[in-house]
Write an enzyme that holds these catalytic residues in place. Structure first.
Site, PDB file in Angstrom:
ATOM      1  N   ASP A  84       3.165  -2.236 -11.192  1.00 38.06           N
ATOM      2  CA  ASP A  84       3.690  -1.243 -12.140  1.00 38.06           C
ATOM      3  C   ASP A  84       4.698  -0.310 -11.476  1.00 38.06           C
ATOM      4  O   ASP A  84       5.559   0.257 -12.134  1.00 38.06           O
ATOM      5  CB  ASP A  84       2.535  -0.439 -12.759  1.00 38.06           C
ATOM      6  CG  ASP A  84       1.624   0.155 -11.701  1.00 38.06           C
ATOM      7  OD1 ASP A  84       1.982   1.191 -11.135  1.00 38.06           O
ATOM      8  OD2 ASP A  84       0.553  -0.436 -11.430  1.00 38.06           O
ATOM      9  N   ASP A 153      -3.384  -1.352  -3.742  1.00 42.38           N
ATOM     10  CA  ASP A 153      -3.358  -0.874  -5.129  1.00 42.38           C
ATOM     11  C   ASP A 153      -3.763  -2.033  -6.034  1.00 42.38           C
ATOM     12  O   ASP A 153      -2.985  -2.503  -6.858  1.00 42.38           O
ATOM     13  CB  ASP A 153      -1.930  -0.388  -5.445  1.00 42.38           C
ATOM     14  CG  ASP A 153      -1.838   0.310  -6.787  1.00 42.38           C
ATOM     15  OD1 ASP A 153      -2.873   0.536  -7.422  1.00 42.38           O
ATOM     16  OD2 ASP A 153      -0.707   0.616  -7.194  1.00 42.38           O
TER      17      ASP A 153
HETATM   18  N1  AG3 Z   1      -5.461  -0.304  -9.879  1.00 39.36           N
HETATM   19  C1  AG3 Z   1      -6.845   0.077 -10.101  1.00 39.36           C
HETATM   20  C2  AG3 Z   1      -7.316  -0.291 -11.456  1.00 39.36           C
HETATM   21  C3  AG3 Z   1      -8.775  -0.492 -11.577  1.00 39.36           C
HETATM   22  C4  AG3 Z   1      -9.203  -0.133 -12.947  1.00 39.36           C
HETATM   23  N2  AG3 Z   1     -10.459  -0.699 -13.284  1.00 39.36           N
HETATM   24  C5  AG3 Z   1     -10.913  -0.729 -14.523  1.00 39.36           C
HETATM   25  N3  AG3 Z   1     -10.245  -0.182 -15.492  1.00 39.36           N
HETATM   26  N4  AG3 Z   1     -12.030  -1.330 -14.770  1.00 39.36           N
HETATM   27  C6  AG3 Z   1      -4.514   0.162 -10.788  1.00 39.36           C
HETATM   28  C7  AG3 Z   1      -3.131  -0.205 -10.491  1.00 39.36           C
HETATM   29  C8  AG3 Z   1      -2.214   0.904 -10.851  1.00 39.36           C
HETATM   30  N5  AG3 Z   1      -1.093   0.945 -10.028  1.00 39.36           N
END
Ligand code: AG3
Length: 274
Positions: A84, A153
């Site tokens: 993103d 990330d």
């Molecule tokens: N990364 C972590 C998202 C995890 C969310 N988990 C969930 N909703 N069950 C996000 C990426 C953003 N750059």
């Protein structure tokens, strides 16, 4: 109007009303973009909310800044996942940073973000940024002893991201860091994903000498409470250094006071990782 629900656990869901829903099927996953009243646009991958226009700063600032501030002079940054672009944007706020590599497995996430999330993806085409559409696990094999900061990330440790939470992977991260290198990883919700959280921290502790866990709010993530884990072999990440650098960085969540008290985390969470 349609109600979208993320099933965060077997028994808990987050439901948001959407004015519009777009679905894109990529090679790897189902990508959904919701347009909502409360959170603006919402990015969903395989049913899990990844980021929203309204609360993304809470996550991206907390994931990126502590690691970069603790590093004596971060020049080369790698972000694994994060298609993103939110983490890229935050990393570029640090003056010393010369290059940011983004290793994202799913190119479609980048396209979707550029199309629907301009404020998050705004720096993806910056001249300091190089995008690699590759599997993070393989990517690291080819880059030993190179990065100052590696930012994980990723999405939840199920499906494609599962390997990114294992000891063998953290070992690769470690060998891709150069002297004084620091890793930071998003390590899930200590409240609603206790098993994922504990396991990630346990695996990281097997590999790195210094490990520090901190928490923050992200309203659209499970329990609204999120965790991040810093790790290094050379830098004691628990040391509270360089806080003045925050003066030159525009933020909405983290400030000097929060940074200074980064490890002031709830007692029940400390008990989980001791
Ligand atoms: N990364 C972590 C998202 C995890 C969310 N988990 C969930 N909703 N069950 C996000 C990426 C953003 N750059």
């Amino acid at each position: 109007m349609v109600w979208f629900t993320e099933y965060q656990t077997e028994n808990v869901g987050l439901t948001i009303k959407a004015k519009e829903v777009k679905t894109i099927n990529s090679k790897y996953q189902e990508i959904i973009v919701l347009d909502t009243e409360e959170f603006g646009k919402v990015l969903v991958l395989d049913g899990a909310v990844q980021t929203t226009e309204k609360d993304e700063f809470m996550y991206h600032e907390m994931l990126v800044h502590p690691a970069l501030i603790k590093h004596p002079q971060p020049q080369r940054v790698l972000i694994i996942g994060g298609g993103d672009g939110g983490s890229v944007r935050e990393a570029l706020k640090h003056k010393s940073v010369e290059e940011v590599h983004l290793c994202e497995i799913d190119e479609e996430v980048i396209f979707v973000s550029e199309k629907y999330f301009p404020s998050i993806s705004s720096k993806l085409r910056d001249e300091k940024v190089k995008i690699f559409i590759e599997d993070g696990n393989q990517f690291l094999e080819e880059r030993k002893n190179y990065y100052d900061v590696i930012i994980m990330d990723s999405s939840d440790p199920i499906g494609p991201a599962e390997v990114l939470f294992q000891e063998s992977f953290y070992k690769k991260v470690k060998s891709s860091l150069r002297k004084n290198g620091i890793m930071v990883a998003q390590t899930e919700s200590p409240f609603l994903q206790e098993k994922y959280f504990k396991n990630a921290v346990k695996e990281i502790k097997k590999v790195f000498k210094y490990v520090g866990v901190y928490t923050g709010f992200v309203p659209t993530y499970p329990a609204g409470m999120w965790s991040y884990t810093l790790a290094s072999d050379d830098v004691n990440v628990l040391d509270n250094v360089n806080k003045d650098r925050l003066d030159n960085i525009e933020t909405k969540y983290i400030d000097e006071y929060l940074y200074t008290n980064l490890f002031a985390i709830p007692k029940f969470i400390k008990n989980m990782i001791e």
